[in-house]
Design an enzyme around this catalytic site. Structure first.
Site, PDB file in Angstrom:
ATOM      1  N   SER A 127      -2.696   8.884  -4.527  1.00  0.00           N
ATOM      2  CA  SER A 127      -2.660   7.553  -4.559  1.00  0.00           C
ATOM      3  C   SER A 127      -4.151   6.954  -4.321  1.00  0.00           C
ATOM      4  O   SER A 127      -4.908   7.288  -3.803  1.00  0.00           O
ATOM      5  CB  SER A 127      -1.786   7.143  -3.328  1.00  0.00           C
ATOM      6  N   TYR A 185       0.826   7.789   5.927  1.00  0.00           N
ATOM      7  CA  TYR A 185       1.175   8.328   4.763  1.00  0.00           C
ATOM      8  C   TYR A 185       0.209   8.281   3.654  1.00  0.00           C
ATOM      9  O   TYR A 185      -0.149   9.401   3.058  1.00  0.00           O
ATOM     10  CB  TYR A 185       2.062   6.911   4.193  1.00  0.00           C
ATOM     11  N   LYS A 223      -1.944  11.955   1.629  1.00  0.00           N
ATOM     12  CA  LYS A 223      -2.504  11.854   0.377  1.00  0.00           C
ATOM     13  C   LYS A 223      -3.930  12.510   0.353  1.00  0.00           C
ATOM     14  O   LYS A 223      -4.273  13.217  -0.308  1.00  0.00           O
ATOM     15  CB  LYS A 223      -2.514  10.478  -0.306  1.00  0.00           C
TER      16      LYS A 223
HETATM   17  C1  WQD Z   1       1.229  -5.643  -3.155  1.00  0.00           C
HETATM   18  C2  WQD Z   1       0.682  -6.846  -2.722  1.00  0.00           C
HETATM   19  C3  WQD Z   1       0.796  -7.343  -0.458  1.00  0.00           C
HETATM   20  C4  WQD Z   1       5.018  -7.666  -0.229  1.00  0.00           C
HETATM   21  C5  WQD Z   1       1.513   0.332  -1.550  1.00  0.00           C
HETATM   22  C6  WQD Z   1       1.208   1.466  -0.673  1.00  0.00           C
HETATM   23  C7  WQD Z   1       0.187   2.486  -1.813  1.00  0.00           C
HETATM   24  C8  WQD Z   1       1.331   2.502  -3.027  1.00  0.00           C
HETATM   25  C9  WQD Z   1       1.948   1.521  -3.398  1.00  0.00           C
HETATM   26  C10 WQD Z   1       3.369   3.819  -2.300  1.00  0.00           C
HETATM   27  C11 WQD Z   1      -0.051  -6.800  -1.363  1.00  0.00           C
HETATM   28  C12 WQD Z   1       1.906  -8.430  -1.192  1.00  0.00           C
HETATM   29  C13 WQD Z   1       3.986  -7.571  -0.635  1.00  0.00           C
HETATM   30  C14 WQD Z   1       5.688  -8.671   0.303  1.00  0.00           C
HETATM   31  C15 WQD Z   1       3.480  -9.700  -0.148  1.00  0.00           C
HETATM   32  N1  WQD Z   1       2.041   3.541  -2.248  1.00  0.00           N
HETATM   33  N2  WQD Z   1       3.090  -8.382  -0.436  1.00  0.00           N
HETATM   34  N3  WQD Z   1       4.645 -10.091   0.166  1.00  0.00           N
HETATM   35  O1  WQD Z   1       0.254  -2.589  -0.478  1.00  0.00           O
HETATM   36  O2  WQD Z   1      -0.865  -2.471  -2.717  1.00  0.00           O
HETATM   37  O3  WQD Z   1       0.641  -0.657  -2.193  1.00  0.00           O
HETATM   38  O4  WQD Z   1       2.436   0.740  -2.238  1.00  0.00           O
HETATM   39  O5  WQD Z   1       4.310   4.372  -2.533  1.00  0.00           O
HETATM   40  O6  WQD Z   1      -0.092   3.537  -1.338  1.00  0.00           O
HETATM   41  O7  WQD Z   1       0.137   1.015   0.295  1.00  0.00           O
HETATM   42  O8  WQD Z   1       1.858  -2.636  -2.555  1.00  0.00           O
HETATM   43  O9  WQD Z   1       3.750  -3.855  -3.183  1.00  0.00           O
HETATM   44  O10 WQD Z   1       3.326  -3.431  -0.777  1.00  0.00           O
HETATM   45  O11 WQD Z   1       1.949  -4.979  -1.979  1.00  0.00           O
HETATM   46  O12 WQD Z   1       2.752 -10.779  -0.370  1.00  0.00           O
HETATM   47  O13 WQD Z   1       6.776  -9.174   0.818  1.00  0.00           O
HETATM   48  O14 WQD Z   1       1.889  -7.775  -2.438  1.00  0.00           O
HETATM   49  O15 WQD Z   1       0.143  -8.164   0.595  1.00  0.00           O
HETATM   50  O16 WQD Z   1      -1.056  -7.606  -1.624  1.00  0.00           O
HETATM   51  P1  WQD Z   1       0.490  -2.163  -1.766  1.00  0.00           P
HETATM   52  P2  WQD Z   1       2.925  -3.637  -1.921  1.00  0.00           P
END
Ligand code: WQD
Length: 340
Positions: A125, A150, A154
């Site tokens: 990741s 998590y 990785k």
């Molecule tokens: C994306 C953006 C949030 C939800 C995560 C894991 C990573 C990988 C993928 C997985 C961010 C914003 C989110 C919400 C929001 N692993 N957001 N409101 O954090 O980039 O990555 O998933 O299995 O290791 O860390 O992805 O989709 O959670 O967030 O504003 O309700 O959306 O702040 O900027 P992230 P995400």
């Protein structure tokens, strides 16, 4: 027809990869303990491909149970997806994350040694890059401090596999660092099916768009980005799946025991832009409010795609519009996800 063992092949990325492998002439055997997926995925895969894949309900941490899969099949290579992946849950249950994610990988490696299977693709990741502001992330970017267990699993598994590759030069191992996989198969038959209230942006937006959840909270609009919201490299899960086929092909020709690739689009999209694109796909506005920043989020993350393009011949084809439209199709065709 070479056989690929896909651990976690019932899951979101795994199931899309099974289709890509099948379309490229591979036979597939799936090992999955159904801890975060439903058996119905197997029926959906059959509908899409016309083939019923060999499926083992097995926990990869259980080496003896997994050995049966190796005894009963001539495995040519392995793609190891099986693992726990919820960031918040990993903070609450660190021991489960370390024992499951590391235990299952070690079990798979032991069996590779025992049965002389020499090719492995591992789901890593972009989270291993940590909080660096130096974007885009290239494969040479320094590994950072992860913000949750998590991410550390990785990070640690990459190191374990580097050590394993060094000790067993006949093995060929490919680490794939995914950015943010989203979207669904164009049939609408498989897609991301999280249990309970989603944590990730796209599953959350689609539940708000469908009316199952009331309102999306944007986690912070005071970042140092053009519209103040975080920027991510969203990649269509079907593109990501194709990247795995390229990785298997690459392992057939490389001399290096270990190789490493980013899988992203090289293009950043802000949270506000993602909402706009989803509104276009579903045809109505998405109710949202601005909330505080989410701890652990970094402002900007996107991939340098140069190395994957040059060496794997991999280039993502789909853009944010296709990611949203397929995600929405999956959501509308399966409003409550798949049945257990
Ligand atoms: C994306 C953006 C949030 C939800 C995560 C894991 C990573 C990988 C993928 C997985 C961010 C914003 C989110 C919400 C929001 N692993 N957001 N409101 O954090 O980039 O990555 O998933 O299995 O290791 O860390 O992805 O989709 O959670 O967030 O504003 O309700 O959306 O702040 O900027 P992230 P995400």
């Amino acid at each position: 027809m070479p056989t690929v063992l896909v651990t976690g092949g019932n899951g979101y990325i795994g199931s899309h990869t099974v289709i890509s492998l099948f379309e490229n002439g591979y036979d597939v055997v799936i090992a999955d303990n159904l801890s975060n997926s439903k058996m119905e995925v197997q029926n959906r895969l059959e509908k899409i491909t016309g083939k019923r894949f060999k499926f083992y309900n097995v926990d990869c941490c259980d080496t003896d149970a997994l050995r049966k899969v190796f005894e009963e099949n001539k495995i040519d290579s392995i793609i190891h997806f099986a693992g726990l992946k919820a960031v918040g849950e990993s903070v609450r249950m660190p021991l489960e994350y370390y024992s499951n994610n590391i235990g299952s990988m070690i079990s798979v490696c032991k069996l590779m040694t025992e049965f002389g299977v020499n090719k492995l693709v591992f789901s890593s990741s972009a989270t291993v890059y940590g909080e660096s502001e130096d974007v885009p992330f290239t494969e040479e970017s320094p590994l950072g401090m992860c913000t949750n267990p998590y991410g550390w699993t990785k990070w640690m598994l990459e190191q374990i596999l580097r050590d394993y590759a060094k000790a067993t030069p006949e093995k060929k191992i490919c680490l794939l660092r995914y950015f943010n996989p989203v979207g669904a198969h164009e049939s609408g038959l498989i897609g991301e099916d999280p249990r309970g209230i989603p944590n990730n942006l796209f599953p959350y937006i689609s539940k708000v768009a469908a009316g199952t959840l009331d309102c999306l909270t944007i986690f912070g609009d005071d970042y140092n980005t053009p519209d103040g919201t975080c920027i991510r490299d969203y990649i269509h899960v079907v593109d990501l799946a194709k990247g795995h086929v390229k990785a298997i092909e690459f392992l057939d020709k490389t001399e290096d025991p270990i190789c490493l690739f980013n899988l992203g689009t090289g293009h950043g999209t802000s949270v506000k832009e993602a909402i706009k694109a989803f509104e276009k796909a579903c045809g109505h506005e998405i109710n949202h409010v601005i909330g505080p920043r989410r701890p652990g989020d970094i402002a900007v993350s996107f991939a340098s795609t140069e190395k994957a393009e040059k060496l794997l011949g991999f280039k993502a084809e789909y853009g944010i519009d296709e990611m949203c439209s397929t995600c929405w199709k999956w959501q509308t065709m399966n409003p409550d996800g798949l049945k257990d």
